[in-house]
Motif scaffolding. Structure first.
Motif, PDB file in Angstrom:
ATOM      1  N   ARG A  46      34.718  55.461  24.650  1.00 19.35           N
ATOM      2  CA  ARG A  46      34.839  54.210  25.397  1.00 19.35           C
ATOM      3  C   ARG A  46      35.295  53.096  24.463  1.00 19.35           C
ATOM      4  NH1 ARG A  46      32.703  53.921  30.461  1.00 19.35           N
ATOM      5  NH2 ARG A  46      31.388  55.655  31.134  1.00 19.35           N
ATOM      6  N   VAL A  47      36.246  52.307  24.916  1.00 21.37           N
ATOM      7  CA  VAL A  47      36.726  51.182  24.135  1.00 21.37           C
ATOM      8  C   VAL A  47      36.456  49.901  24.897  1.00 21.37           C
ATOM      9  CG1 VAL A  47      38.489  52.499  22.913  1.00 21.37           C
ATOM     10  CG2 VAL A  47      39.042  51.456  25.089  1.00 21.37           C
ATOM     11  N   ARG A  48      36.582  48.790  24.201  1.00 19.72           N
ATOM     12  CA  ARG A  48      36.170  47.510  24.781  1.00 19.72           C
ATOM     13  C   ARG A  48      36.978  47.115  26.005  1.00 19.72           C
ATOM     14  NH1 ARG A  48      35.056  43.743  19.393  1.00 19.72           N
ATOM     15  NH2 ARG A  48      33.292  44.968  18.600  1.00 19.72           N
ATOM     16  N   SER A  49      38.187  47.633  26.128  1.00 20.33           N
ATOM     17  CA  SER A  49      39.019  47.292  27.280  1.00 20.33           C
ATOM     18  C   SER A  49      38.532  47.965  28.558  1.00 20.33           C
ATOM     19  CB  SER A  49      40.467  47.714  27.015  1.00 20.33           C
ATOM     20  OG  SER A  49      40.573  49.119  26.900  1.00 20.33           O
ATOM     21  N   HIS A  79      51.272  54.931  29.323  1.00 20.66           N
ATOM     22  CA  HIS A  79      50.656  55.636  28.200  1.00 20.66           C
ATOM     23  C   HIS A  79      51.063  55.034  26.861  1.00 20.66           C
ATOM     24  CE1 HIS A  79      49.631  58.680  31.219  1.00 20.66           C
ATOM     25  NE2 HIS A  79      48.788  59.166  30.338  1.00 20.66           N
ATOM     26  N   ILE A  80      52.284  54.540  26.774  1.00 25.50           N
ATOM     27  CA  ILE A  80      52.703  53.886  25.533  1.00 25.50           C
ATOM     28  C   ILE A  80      51.840  52.661  25.267  1.00 25.50           C
ATOM     29  CG2 ILE A  80      54.577  52.672  24.376  1.00 25.50           C
ATOM     30  CD1 ILE A  80      56.528  54.426  25.989  1.00 25.50           C
ATOM     31  N   ILE A  81      51.680  51.833  26.296  1.00 25.97           N
ATOM     32  CA  ILE A  81      50.863  50.621  26.153  1.00 25.97           C
ATOM     33  C   ILE A  81      49.413  50.985  25.851  1.00 25.97           C
ATOM     34  CG2 ILE A  81      49.952  48.627  27.404  1.00 25.97           C
ATOM     35  CD1 ILE A  81      52.651  48.506  28.870  1.00 25.97           C
ATOM     36  N   ARG A  82      48.925  52.034  26.529  1.00 27.64           N
ATOM     37  CA  ARG A  82      47.538  52.443  26.311  1.00 27.64           C
ATOM     38  C   ARG A  82      47.327  52.908  24.873  1.00 27.64           C
ATOM     39  NH1 ARG A  82      45.862  56.847  30.400  1.00 27.64           N
ATOM     40  NH2 ARG A  82      46.466  55.146  31.812  1.00 27.64           N
ATOM     41  N   ALA A  83      48.267  53.684  24.352  1.00 26.56           N
ATOM     42  CA  ALA A  83      48.144  54.163  22.970  1.00 26.56           C
ATOM     43  C   ALA A  83      48.122  52.993  21.996  1.00 26.56           C
ATOM     44  CB  ALA A  83      49.295  55.113  22.636  1.00 26.56           C
ATOM     45  N   LEU A  84      49.003  52.024  22.209  1.00 28.45           N
ATOM     46  CA  LEU A  84      49.053  50.852  21.325  1.00 28.45           C
ATOM     47  C   LEU A  84      47.823  49.978  21.489  1.00 28.45           C
ATOM     48  CD1 LEU A  84      52.832  49.871  21.694  1.00 28.45           C
ATOM     49  CD2 LEU A  84      51.736  51.233  19.893  1.00 28.45           C
ATOM     50  N   GLU A  85      47.319  49.879  22.716  1.00 27.66           N
ATOM     51  CA  GLU A  85      46.130  49.067  22.958  1.00 27.66           C
ATOM     52  C   GLU A  85      44.907  49.664  22.250  1.00 27.66           C
ATOM     53  OE1 GLU A  85      43.502  47.343  26.732  1.00 27.66           O
ATOM     54  OE2 GLU A  85      44.688  49.185  26.955  1.00 27.66           O
ATOM     55  N   ARG A  92      41.194  46.251  15.045  1.00 31.26           N
ATOM     56  CA  ARG A  92      40.547  44.940  15.044  1.00 31.26           C
ATOM     57  C   ARG A  92      39.036  45.072  14.866  1.00 31.26           C
ATOM     58  NH1 ARG A  92      43.602  40.590  16.865  1.00 31.26           N
ATOM     59  NH2 ARG A  92      45.693  41.165  17.615  1.00 31.26           N
ATOM     60  N   ARG A  93      38.482  46.110  15.452  1.00 36.58           N
ATOM     61  CA  ARG A  93      37.039  46.321  15.326  1.00 36.58           C
ATOM     62  C   ARG A  93      36.667  46.775  13.919  1.00 36.58           C
ATOM     63  NH1 ARG A  93      33.267  50.515  18.852  1.00 36.58           N
ATOM     64  NH2 ARG A  93      31.262  49.778  18.027  1.00 36.58           N
ATOM     65  N   TYR A  94      37.535  47.575  13.318  1.00 37.24           N
ATOM     66  CA  TYR A  94      37.302  48.093  11.969  1.00 37.24           C
ATOM     67  C   TYR A  94      38.500  47.756  11.088  1.00 37.24           C
ATOM     68  CZ  TYR A  94      33.874  50.814  14.582  1.00 37.24           C
ATOM     69  OH  TYR A  94      32.856  51.184  15.408  1.00 37.24           O
ATOM     70  N   PRO A  95      38.671  46.491  10.722  1.00 33.15           N
ATOM     71  CA  PRO A  95      39.867  46.077   9.980  1.00 33.15           C
ATOM     72  C   PRO A  95      39.944  46.648   8.576  1.00 33.15           C
ATOM     73  CG  PRO A  95      38.275  44.286  10.076  1.00 33.15           C
ATOM     74  CD  PRO A  95      37.758  45.357  10.976  1.00 33.15           C
ATOM     75  N   HIS A  96      38.834  47.195   8.050  1.00 37.66           N
ATOM     76  CA  HIS A  96      38.843  47.740   6.702  1.00 37.66           C
ATOM     77  C   HIS A  96      39.203  49.222   6.700  1.00 37.66           C
ATOM     78  CE1 HIS A  96      34.953  47.867   8.598  1.00 37.66           C
ATOM     79  NE2 HIS A  96      34.475  48.745   7.747  1.00 37.66           N
TER      80      HIS A  96
END
Length: 323
Positions: A46-49, A79-85, A92-96
């Motif tokens: 599950r992702v934040r979106s 699917h392209i947008i979903r993969a990039l999202e 962004r959640r794990y920038p390191h």
């Protein structure tokens, strides 16, 4: 050797070989994607979106996370947008961490290439075309072909397995008996430097502790066929030359965390020159680590620093040393 013509199976139209079946195959053998030695961190995450990421994979040695989206049939905008999202949300959640989007589809269309070209190489994405074939006798074969690799040069960083255990047995399960034995020998070498040292089995790496204090001047990542030792030392030409001279396999230096990364294999420590150099590097790293802590956090005790590092371990803030 007999020749047999095989017919391609359109997965999108097949009654049972559906997207879940394809995910099952990749989960069972993520190496099918030809991205190195991979393991599965999560499936249908599950992702934040509000959506679900098909597969989250990690290459422990290169320390890169792959956000994988699967699609039957030709690629489409959704699917392209979903993969990039999903890639963007995870980075962004794990920038390191280093992140790469991966789109697996039966047909990578020209439209996909056109969309990716709009980003002018700013998005690290890999497109893999999958094909299924009827091999006869009820058997099905799969091929995976990389048709686009726009992944940027990866800067190795730590992985973040949110579900894996943190005991020695968990590491033994994911690595091999030979690499666990190698880990034990390295810990014994460290105990010659400081008898109080003991291994601390974290989710992300095997660190070090003395009594109630974390001292991660060296961390380890046992894999199945090798072990990566991460040693906190300033990069120098002299150290590079010594590593090369004894024939050690040096991976890319991690500038952000000031880590030398050395890949060791079964038998590496049998070479006295290798063992001697590692002991020297461990000693220098320990001395530098001790000197660095008070200056980086003025007025804070070592116990306070240990508490902060424990918090980093607990909550998945992956740098074993604190920035």
């Amino acid at each position: 050797m007999a020749y047999r013509k095989v017919e391609r199976i359109p997965l999108r139209e097949h009654p049972t070989l559906d997207e879940r079946w394809l995910q099952d195959r990749l989960e069972a053998d993520p190496g099918l994607l030809n991205l190195g030695e991979l393991r599965v961190l999560a499936r249908e995450k599950r992702v934040r979106s509000g959506g679900r990421l098909d597969l989250l994979l990690v290459n422990d040695e290169a320390r890169i996370r792959y956000e994988v989206e699967c699609q039957l049939g030709p690629t489409d905008e959704t699917h392209i947008i979903r993969a990039l999202e999903y890639w963007d949300l995870e980075r962004r959640r794990y920038p390191h961490f280093e992140h790469v989007a991966v789109l697996v589809a039966e047909d990578i269309t020209n439209r996909f290439h056109n969309v990716i070209n709009l980003f002018a190489g700013s998005v690290p994405i890999i497109a893999v075309q999958v094909a299924a074939f009827d091999l006869g006798d009820g058997d099905t074969g799969l091929t995976f072909t990389t048709v686009l690799d726009a992944a940027a040069a990866a800067v190795p960083d730590d992985d973040d397995d949110e579900t894996a255990g943190t005991t020695r047995s968990d590491w033994a399960e994911r690595s091999s008996p030979e690499m666990m034995e190698l880990l034990d020998r390295l810990v014994e070498a460290l105990r010659d430097i400081d008898p109080a040292i003991s291994p601390k089995y974290n989710v992300y790496y095997v660190g070090l502790a003395t009594a109630d204090r974390i001292t991660n001047f060296v961390t380890f990542r046992p894999l199945r066929q090798s072990l990566v030792a991460e040693i906190k030392l300033p990069k120098s030409a002299a150290t590079d030359e010594r590593i090369t001279a004894v024939g050690l396999d040096q991976l890319s230096y991690v500038e952000n965390y000031g880590q030398y990364r050395i890949r060791l294999v079964d038998g590496s420590l049998d070479d006295p020159d290798v063992a001697g150099l590692l002991t020297h590097m461990f000693t220098d790293a320990r001395d530098g680590y001790r000197k660095r802590l008070p200056t980086r956090f003025p007025g804070r005790s070592d116990d306070g620093l240990a508490g902060l590092e424990e918090g980093r371990d607990k909550f998945g803030l992956d740098d074993p040393d604190l920035d």
